[in-house]
Design a protein around this motif. Structure first.
Motif, PDB file in Angstrom:
ATOM      1  N   UNK A  60       0.814  -1.215   0.000  1.00  0.00           N
ATOM      2  CA  UNK A  60       0.000   0.000   0.000  1.00  0.00           C
ATOM      3  C   UNK A  60       0.847   1.265   0.000  1.00  0.00           C
ATOM      4  N   UNK A  61       0.458   2.198  -0.872  1.00  0.00           N
ATOM      5  CA  UNK A  61       0.966   3.568  -0.815  1.00  0.00           C
ATOM      6  C   UNK A  61      -0.246   4.484  -0.765  1.00  0.00           C
ATOM      7  N   UNK A  62      -0.117   5.562   0.003  1.00  0.00           N
ATOM      8  CA  UNK A  62      -1.228   6.511   0.140  1.00  0.00           C
ATOM      9  C   UNK A  62      -0.741   7.909  -0.255  1.00  0.00           C
ATOM     10  N   UNK A  63      -0.633   8.152  -1.563  1.00  0.00           N
ATOM     11  CA  UNK A  63      -0.215   9.494  -1.973  1.00  0.00           C
ATOM     12  C   UNK A  63      -1.266  10.539  -1.605  1.00  0.00           C
ATOM     13  N   UNK A 119      -3.732  -3.363   7.422  1.00  0.00           N
ATOM     14  CA  UNK A 119      -2.866  -3.993   8.416  1.00  0.00           C
ATOM     15  C   UNK A 119      -3.154  -5.490   8.537  1.00  0.00           C
ATOM     16  N   UNK A 120      -4.257  -5.936   7.964  1.00  0.00           N
ATOM     17  CA  UNK A 120      -4.666  -7.339   8.013  1.00  0.00           C
ATOM     18  C   UNK A 120      -4.288  -8.005   6.689  1.00  0.00           C
ATOM     19  N   UNK A 121      -3.293  -8.894   6.730  1.00  0.00           N
ATOM     20  CA  UNK A 121      -2.801  -9.521   5.501  1.00  0.00           C
ATOM     21  C   UNK A 121      -3.890 -10.314   4.782  1.00  0.00           C
ATOM     22  N   UNK A 127      -8.361  -8.245  -1.306  1.00  0.00           N
ATOM     23  CA  UNK A 127      -8.346  -7.130  -2.250  1.00  0.00           C
ATOM     24  C   UNK A 127      -7.551  -7.486  -3.506  1.00  0.00           C
ATOM     25  N   UNK A 128      -6.451  -8.204  -3.322  1.00  0.00           N
ATOM     26  CA  UNK A 128      -5.643  -8.645  -4.470  1.00  0.00           C
ATOM     27  C   UNK A 128      -6.443  -9.628  -5.321  1.00  0.00           C
ATOM     28  N   UNK A 129      -7.167 -10.539  -4.659  1.00  0.00           N
ATOM     29  CA  UNK A 129      -7.902 -11.595  -5.360  1.00  0.00           C
ATOM     30  C   UNK A 129      -9.236 -11.141  -5.945  1.00  0.00           C
TER      31      UNK A 129
END
Length: 146
Positions: A60-63, A119-121, A127-129
């Motif tokens: 995660x990046x939060x620009x 924070x929860x893998x 989200x990835x799936x």
């Protein structure tokens, strides 16, 4: 706080960026298209990134913009872009660029909600799936709750 921080139209399941700068542009463009910020805010996202990396861990990046760009925020909003191929973010792999704009310091509450999810893998893997933007939105809809 603004009711709809994350709109379904601000979620992209297959981003096209291949670099950190392109990912910032892509996340920022969604905020502009949503009427949440002006282009000046997106420009300030690059200023923020130049001073401190917005990489948060767990893909995660939060620009987000600088404090000086607060007048460029029209209403609070999030954008989320997922990348099939991780983007190199200062040596870290990023699969999600979450653009954030918070009016009247609402970004602090928004950030905490996003941080809890990422924070929860197991949640990150969901989200990835996820098969499409609608599924991603459904997994993140809780960020809109008061």
């Amino acid at each position: 706080m603004t009711d709809q921080i994350l709109e379904p139209g601000n979620v992209v399941a297959a981003g096209t960026a291949t670099t950190k700068n392109d990912a910032i542009t892509e996340a920022g463009a969604l905020l502009v298209a949503a009427g949440a910020v002006t282009q000046a805010y997106v420009d300030s996202m690059f200023d923020r990134e130049a001073s401190v990396s917005t990489y948060m861990g767990n893909f995660l990046a939060i620009p987000h913009g600088t404090n000086e760009a607060k007048e460029s925020i029209l209403h609070s909003a999030l954008s989320l872009v997922r990348y099939d191929t991780p983007i190199d973010w200062d040596g870290n792999p990023v699969r999600f660029a979450v653009g954030i704009a918070g009016l009247n310091n609402e970004h602090l509450a928004i950030l905490s909600k996003i941080a809890i999810v990422f924070s929860d893998e197991d949640e990150v893997q969901k989200l990835i799936d996820a098969g499409n933007a609608g599924e991603i939105y459904a997994l993140l809809e809780e960020v809109n709750a008061e």
